[in-house]
Design a protein around this motif. Structure first.
Motif, PDB file in Angstrom:
ATOM      1  N   UNK A   3      41.055 -53.656  36.938  1.00 35.60           N
ATOM      2  CA  UNK A   3      41.977 -53.638  35.795  1.00 35.60           C
ATOM      3  C   UNK A   3      41.400 -52.772  34.682  1.00 35.60           C
ATOM      4  N   UNK A   4      42.022 -51.646  34.429  1.00 39.08           N
ATOM      5  CA  UNK A   4      41.476 -50.672  33.475  1.00 39.08           C
ATOM      6  C   UNK A   4      41.675 -51.127  32.033  1.00 39.08           C
ATOM      7  N   UNK A   5      40.705 -50.882  31.165  1.00 33.44           N
ATOM      8  CA  UNK A   5      40.968 -51.077  29.734  1.00 33.44           C
ATOM      9  C   UNK A   5      42.174 -50.241  29.308  1.00 33.44           C
ATOM     10  N   UNK A   6      42.924 -50.736  28.335  1.00 31.92           N
ATOM     11  CA  UNK A   6      44.115 -50.013  27.871  1.00 31.92           C
ATOM     12  C   UNK A   6      43.775 -48.571  27.536  1.00 31.92           C
ATOM     13  N   UNK A   7      44.659 -47.665  27.891  1.00 34.47           N
ATOM     14  CA  UNK A   7      44.379 -46.252  27.674  1.00 34.47           C
ATOM     15  C   UNK A   7      44.601 -45.857  26.217  1.00 34.47           C
ATOM     16  N   UNK A  40      53.621 -50.721  39.052  1.00 42.74           N
ATOM     17  CA  UNK A  40      52.371 -51.268  39.564  1.00 42.74           C
ATOM     18  C   UNK A  40      51.184 -50.652  38.819  1.00 42.74           C
ATOM     19  N   UNK A  41      51.312 -50.591  37.489  1.00 42.60           N
ATOM     20  CA  UNK A  41      50.199 -50.111  36.685  1.00 42.60           C
ATOM     21  C   UNK A  41      50.571 -49.516  35.352  1.00 42.60           C
ATOM     22  N   UNK A  42      51.687 -48.818  35.252  1.00 38.14           N
ATOM     23  CA  UNK A  42      52.000 -48.139  33.992  1.00 38.14           C
ATOM     24  C   UNK A  42      53.422 -48.439  33.523  1.00 38.14           C
ATOM     25  N   UNK A  43      53.869 -49.648  33.774  1.00 34.63           N
ATOM     26  CA  UNK A  43      55.179 -50.058  33.299  1.00 34.63           C
ATOM     27  C   UNK A  43      55.116 -50.634  31.897  1.00 34.63           C
ATOM     28  N   UNK A  44      56.203 -51.249  31.445  1.00 33.28           N
ATOM     29  CA  UNK A  44      56.209 -51.876  30.122  1.00 33.28           C
ATOM     30  C   UNK A  44      55.114 -52.932  30.030  1.00 33.28           C
ATOM     31  N   UNK A  83      51.253 -58.669  28.430  1.00 32.60           N
ATOM     32  CA  UNK A  83      50.145 -58.967  29.330  1.00 32.60           C
ATOM     33  C   UNK A  83      49.103 -57.865  29.315  1.00 32.60           C
ATOM     34  N   UNK A  84      47.862 -58.222  29.580  1.00 33.72           N
ATOM     35  CA  UNK A  84      46.793 -57.225  29.638  1.00 33.72           C
ATOM     36  C   UNK A  84      46.572 -56.766  31.083  1.00 33.72           C
ATOM     37  N   UNK A  85      45.663 -55.829  31.327  1.00 37.04           N
ATOM     38  CA  UNK A  85      45.471 -55.334  32.698  1.00 37.04           C
ATOM     39  C   UNK A  85      45.110 -56.430  33.703  1.00 37.04           C
ATOM     40  N   UNK A  86      44.284 -57.386  33.299  1.00 37.66           N
ATOM     41  CA  UNK A  86      43.922 -58.469  34.209  1.00 37.66           C
ATOM     42  C   UNK A  86      45.124 -59.348  34.517  1.00 37.66           C
ATOM     43  N   UNK A 126      49.010 -49.565  29.169  1.00 37.86           N
ATOM     44  CA  UNK A 126      48.101 -50.610  28.689  1.00 37.86           C
ATOM     45  C   UNK A 126      47.718 -51.624  29.756  1.00 37.86           C
ATOM     46  N   UNK A 127      48.155 -51.421  31.007  1.00 30.75           N
ATOM     47  CA  UNK A 127      47.866 -52.432  32.028  1.00 30.75           C
ATOM     48  C   UNK A 127      47.774 -51.799  33.420  1.00 30.75           C
ATOM     49  N   UNK A 128      46.948 -50.776  33.557  1.00 27.20           N
ATOM     50  CA  UNK A 128      46.862 -50.038  34.822  1.00 27.20           C
ATOM     51  C   UNK A 128      45.681 -50.512  35.667  1.00 27.20           C
ATOM     52  N   UNK A 129      45.779 -50.256  36.964  1.00 30.68           N
ATOM     53  CA  UNK A 129      44.702 -50.568  37.904  1.00 30.68           C
ATOM     54  C   UNK A 129      44.508 -49.406  38.877  1.00 30.68           C
ATOM     55  N   UNK A 130      43.342 -49.350  39.511  1.00 28.72           N
ATOM     56  CA  UNK A 130      43.153 -48.414  40.607  1.00 28.72           C
ATOM     57  C   UNK A 130      44.024 -48.831  41.788  1.00 28.72           C
TER      58      UNK A 130
END
Length: 378
Positions: free
Chosen positions: A164-168, A119-123, A127-130, A253-257
């Protein structure tokens, strides 16, 4: 009666009292002073961030919207990491009722179940964060999150995903790293499934809260790290311990709060207050995104003028990350029945949605280079 029971009863009495007073106010102007005198329900919310971090400000964006939308009936007592529980312990704190809410990321309770990272830091899957945030709300991710937290782990929480966070970035290194051979043996800080990914690429990984990263770098506990973004990194002094900053990475690359709420507390609220706590997550995502783009871009420029060399992570390392994700998927994710279902749900969503996104999107890089020629040559 336990202290938790007392808290629940007192909150229920508050909410019922508010309804009675509100009804009286509708029929008589004499009741108005009683409404104004009614104390708000204080919601104790702790984050996983130091008080100086921009993410604490983003949590405040949420708190401000809750208070405004509730007309003052709810007041968020916003606390930084460590005020009540540790940065990585907020899930337990909320489930146990020690705090009412938390503002965090799901990778921080990855130790309970590796599915948390899905739910945020998987493969990344393309897809992008959004895209992944949309999966949570429209593709069945919310029900899978409920199943993991409530049914599998028995946690007394409800949860929603936010900005949706910008890619880290790949992060901070003392020397340049351009090949997979260059990163072998590095003691590196990250969290969640990214730890498994990068260990498989030859790094030795330490999972640390943000506030512990620079001290660990200074003591030699780690010798490279990522946290999340140029603003947080600059504020805690990343530029004082390393000078090479690598943007663009597939490791997170696709994390959220993540917004976590104690379930008995949430269910005891009036329906309109439950809706406010839930939908303020969506409202704060817009504010957080604007704040992120404004601050992250400004602080990246400040880092560059302050002596930091900004790089894009090499294609070789990016490809090795994708190959590494293949191994993590085969050896860890698909062997777990629940995680395999989450992964398949995400694959189905990304295959359809990202096809549309990529086919429809013009080449923004081409347009940027047209108006700002040479700027991207880093």
């Amino acid at each position: 009666m336990t202290s938790t029971d007392s808290k629940t009863v007192s909150r229920r009495r508050f909410l019922k009292g508010t309804a009675v007073i509100g009804g009286a106010a509708a029929g008589s102007t004499l009741a108005a002073p009683a409404v104004l005198a009614q104390a708000p329900l204080v919601v104790r919310m702790q984050t996983s961030w130091p008080s100086s971090d921009i993410w604490q400000e983003m949590a405040q964006d949420y708190a401000d919207r809750v208070e405004a939308m509730s007309g003052g009936r709810l007041s968020i007592d916003l606390l930084p990491a460590g005020a009540v529980v540790g940065a990585f312990q907020v899930m337990d704190g909320v489930s146990d009722g020690v705090i009412d809410m938390a503002h965090s990321v799901s990778a921080y309770w990855y130790g309970k179940h590796k599915g948390a990272s899905m739910f945020g830091t998987g493969p990344v899957l393309g897809g992008n964060p959004t895209t992944l945030l949309s999966w949570f709300y429209a593709g069945g991710g919310d029900e899978l999150y409920r199943e993991l937290t409530q049914d599998i782990l028995g946690l007394d929480v409800v949860g929603f995903l936010g900005m949706p966070m910008p890619a880290q970035p790949f992060g901070w290194f003392k020397e340049e790293v351009n090949t997979v051979a260059d990163i072998q043996g590095f003691k590196y800080r990250t969290v969640g499934l990214a730890a498994d990914l990068l260990q498989g690429m030859g790094m030795s990984v330490a999972q640390l809260p943000g506030g512990e990263i620079v001290p660990a770098m200074e003591r030699g506990v780690i010798d490279a790290f990522e946290f999340n973004n140029p603003t947080s990194d600059r504020r805690f002094g990343a530029q004082d311990v390393a000078k090479n900053y690598y943007l663009a990475s597939y490791h997170q690359a696709a994390e959220q709060f993540e917004f976590i709420i104690n379930r008995p507390f949430f269910e005891d609220l009036d329906e309109d207050l439950r809706a406010i706590l839930q939908y303020a997550v969506e409202a704060s995502a817009t504010a957080n995104t604007a704040k992120a783009l404004d601050n992250y871009s400004r602080d990246l420029a400040e880092l560059q003028t302050g002596g930091v060399t900004v790089h894009r992570t090499s294609s070789e390392i990016l490809q090795a990350q994708l190959d590494g994700w293949d191994r993590v998927i085969e050896e860890q994710l698909e062997t777990d029945e629940f995680i395999a279902r989450v992964l398949q749900s995400q694959r189905d969503w990304v295959e359809r949605v990202t096809y549309y996104e990529l086919m429809n999107a013009p080449d923004y890089r081409l347009a940027y280079d047209h108006y700002f020629p040479g700027k991207l040559a880093i």
